[in-house]
Design an enzyme around this catalytic site. Sequence first.
Site, mmCIF file in Angstrom:
data_model
loop_
_atom_site.group_PDB
_atom_site.id
_atom_site.type_symbol
_atom_site.label_atom_id
_atom_site.label_comp_id
_atom_site.label_asym_id
_atom_site.label_seq_id
_atom_site.Cartn_x
_atom_site.Cartn_y
_atom_site.Cartn_z
ATOM 1 N N ARG A 1 -4.846 3.017 70.992
ATOM 2 C CA ARG A 1 -5.047 2.986 69.539
ATOM 3 C C ARG A 1 -4.598 1.613 69.040
ATOM 4 O O ARG A 1 -3.400 1.341 68.992
ATOM 5 C CB ARG A 1 -4.209 4.096 68.905
ATOM 6 C CG ARG A 1 -4.577 4.435 67.476
ATOM 7 C CD ARG A 1 -3.513 5.336 66.866
ATOM 8 N NE ARG A 1 -2.357 4.568 66.457
ATOM 9 C CZ ARG A 1 -1.099 4.967 66.549
ATOM 10 N NH1 ARG A 1 -0.791 6.132 67.066
ATOM 11 N NH2 ARG A 1 -0.126 4.187 66.132
ATOM 12 N N HIS B 1 -1.689 4.849 63.139
ATOM 13 C CA HIS B 1 -2.127 6.233 63.383
ATOM 14 C C HIS B 1 -3.146 6.663 62.320
ATOM 15 O O HIS B 1 -4.203 7.199 62.639
ATOM 16 C CB HIS B 1 -0.903 7.151 63.365
ATOM 17 C CG HIS B 1 -1.231 8.609 63.396
ATOM 18 N ND1 HIS B 1 -1.690 9.234 64.526
ATOM 19 C CD2 HIS B 1 -1.193 9.552 62.423
ATOM 20 C CE1 HIS B 1 -1.914 10.520 64.242
ATOM 21 N NE2 HIS B 1 -1.626 10.723 62.988
ATOM 22 N N TYR C 1 7.268 0.950 65.290
ATOM 23 C CA TYR C 1 7.658 1.601 66.552
ATOM 24 C C TYR C 1 7.024 0.992 67.797
ATOM 25 O O TYR C 1 7.214 1.511 68.888
ATOM 26 C CB TYR C 1 7.389 3.112 66.488
ATOM 27 C CG TYR C 1 5.973 3.490 66.073
ATOM 28 C CD1 TYR C 1 4.929 3.448 66.998
ATOM 29 C CD2 TYR C 1 5.693 3.879 64.770
ATOM 30 C CE1 TYR C 1 3.638 3.798 66.631
ATOM 31 C CE2 TYR C 1 4.402 4.216 64.384
ATOM 32 C CZ TYR C 1 3.378 4.178 65.318
ATOM 33 O OH TYR C 1 2.105 4.517 64.957
HETATM 34 C C1 LIG Z 1 -0.006 21.670 64.718
HETATM 35 C C2 LIG Z 1 0.285 20.282 64.216
HETATM 36 N N1 LIG Z 1 1.510 19.758 64.405
HETATM 37 C C3 LIG Z 1 1.778 18.512 63.962
HETATM 38 C C4 LIG Z 1 0.831 17.777 63.322
HETATM 39 C C5 LIG Z 1 1.147 16.372 62.803
HETATM 40 N N2 LIG Z 1 0.417 15.392 63.625
HETATM 41 C C6 LIG Z 1 -0.725 14.826 63.185
HETATM 42 S S1 LIG Z 1 -1.383 13.784 64.302
HETATM 43 C C7 LIG Z 1 -0.132 14.063 65.403
HETATM 44 C C8 LIG Z 1 -0.097 13.352 66.724
HETATM 45 C C9 LIG Z 1 -1.282 13.638 67.594
HETATM 46 O O1 LIG Z 1 -1.296 12.772 68.698
HETATM 47 P P1 LIG Z 1 -2.444 12.828 69.752
HETATM 48 O O2 LIG Z 1 -2.738 14.230 70.126
HETATM 49 O O3 LIG Z 1 -2.086 11.897 70.838
HETATM 50 O O4 LIG Z 1 -3.729 12.285 68.949
HETATM 51 P P2 LIG Z 1 -3.957 10.844 68.288
HETATM 52 O O5 LIG Z 1 -3.539 10.950 66.858
HETATM 53 O O6 LIG Z 1 -3.184 9.851 69.060
HETATM 54 O O7 LIG Z 1 -5.430 10.590 68.390
HETATM 55 C C10 LIG Z 1 0.784 14.969 64.874
HETATM 56 C C11 LIG Z 1 1.988 15.424 65.578
HETATM 57 C C12 LIG Z 1 -0.444 18.364 63.125
HETATM 58 N N3 LIG Z 1 -1.443 17.724 62.526
HETATM 59 N N4 LIG Z 1 -0.693 19.615 63.594
#
Ligand SMILES: Cc1ncc(C[n+]2csc(CCOP(=O)(O)OP(=O)(O)O)c2C)c(N)n1
Length: 357
Positions: free
Chosen positions: A254, A258, A267
């Site tokens: 990425r 985010h 970070y």
């Molecule tokens: C059930 C749930 N827990 C927490 C969140 C908050 N949250 C949003 S994105 C994220 C991280 C996701 O990381 P990843 O699966 O690696 O996907 P990326 O964003 O890197 O594409 C979190 C914890 C959420 N959206 N849903």
Amino acid sequence: MKTAAQFSVPYFQFLDARGELAEPPPGLALNALIPVYRTMAFTRAFDARAVALQRTGQLRTFPSSLGEEAATVGLASVMRAEDVLLPTYRETGAFLWRGVTPVEIFLYWAGDERGSCVAGPREDFPISVPIASHCGHATGVAAAFQHRKQARVAVCVVGDGATSKGDFYEAVNLAGIWRLPVVFVVINNGWAISVPAARQTACATFAQKAIAGGIPGVQADGNDAVAVRHVVGQAIERARSGDGPTVVELLSYRLTDHTTADDARRYRSAEEVSAAWAEEPLVRLRKLLAREGLWAKADEEALIADNQARLEAAVAEYLATPPQPLTSIVDYLYAELPAELVAQRAELAAREGGHHG
Ligand SMILES: Cc1ncc(C[n+]2csc(CCOP(=O)(O)OP(=O)(O)O)c2C)c(N)n1
Ligand SMILES: [Mg+2]
């Protein structure tokens, strides 16, 4: 002592960061990469425009997919129209390839329900913002295909962080037992907001999470469109022919925040990000196409101009779209509204009337 069982996780890369195609996969049609490149380039232009709209208060939020275009466009490019995509929020390239319009994507990120009611791929699932909750839906879709004897495949995309959720393990387990026609694509972009992939798991790969489900796990360079198409394509056709599910891990990065609500400089280091830029997917594919005589400077210039024109038309249409009524907040949740929402809906409708009156 005997060995009870042994496992391995294959890794695929064909097109390296310099744009060199070492040993192409059998039957590679280079021409097929031109539309893939075009959609990847449009996705990147869309991304920049969406961030600019958000920064000027014209979009609520946006999760950039900068650097992940080979993964998202590549995986969609080997699906059939009748397959079903179950995405997260970061697969803009896949949405565009599948026929979701730029206006619909803008509407979604403006909080407009019409952004989830797309005209193109009607049976694709809406964006899943809750992490991994759509993994179970993917097994359900795949079970329906199996039950109806349809040669269709469910393609469930998750991030590296999502693989820590029970939903993911449960879905992989069930898919293995029932030999479901589903492919779990894990886009490992190095980060789950501020949590690095190295702190997400003690495993050497995310692909090996397949093994406990009794299904194959494969890993590929997710910035190599050729490898993405090869591994995801093989997994999809395997599923279609009744041989069951696969977990495919695509290694990417990425390259930006985010979402527009994040500041990744807090970070991770600038060095890490600039090293990742050297691996990004667009330039290496353009180099390959140029070397093969399939893409010239004039093609690139025409593409940039086309992309800008298409985007500006979409932005104008998006900005001119009248907002939905306030009642849309509750209108799409239930087939039949529960009593308390009936009351709230009436209140919203009254407010709407007052607002306009
Ligand atoms: C059930 C749930 N827990 C927490 C969140 C908050 N949250 C949003 S994105 C994220 C991280 C996701 O990381 P990843 O699966 O690696 O996907 P990326 O964003 O890197 O594409 C979190 C914890 C959420 N959206 N849903
Ligand atoms: Mg991630």
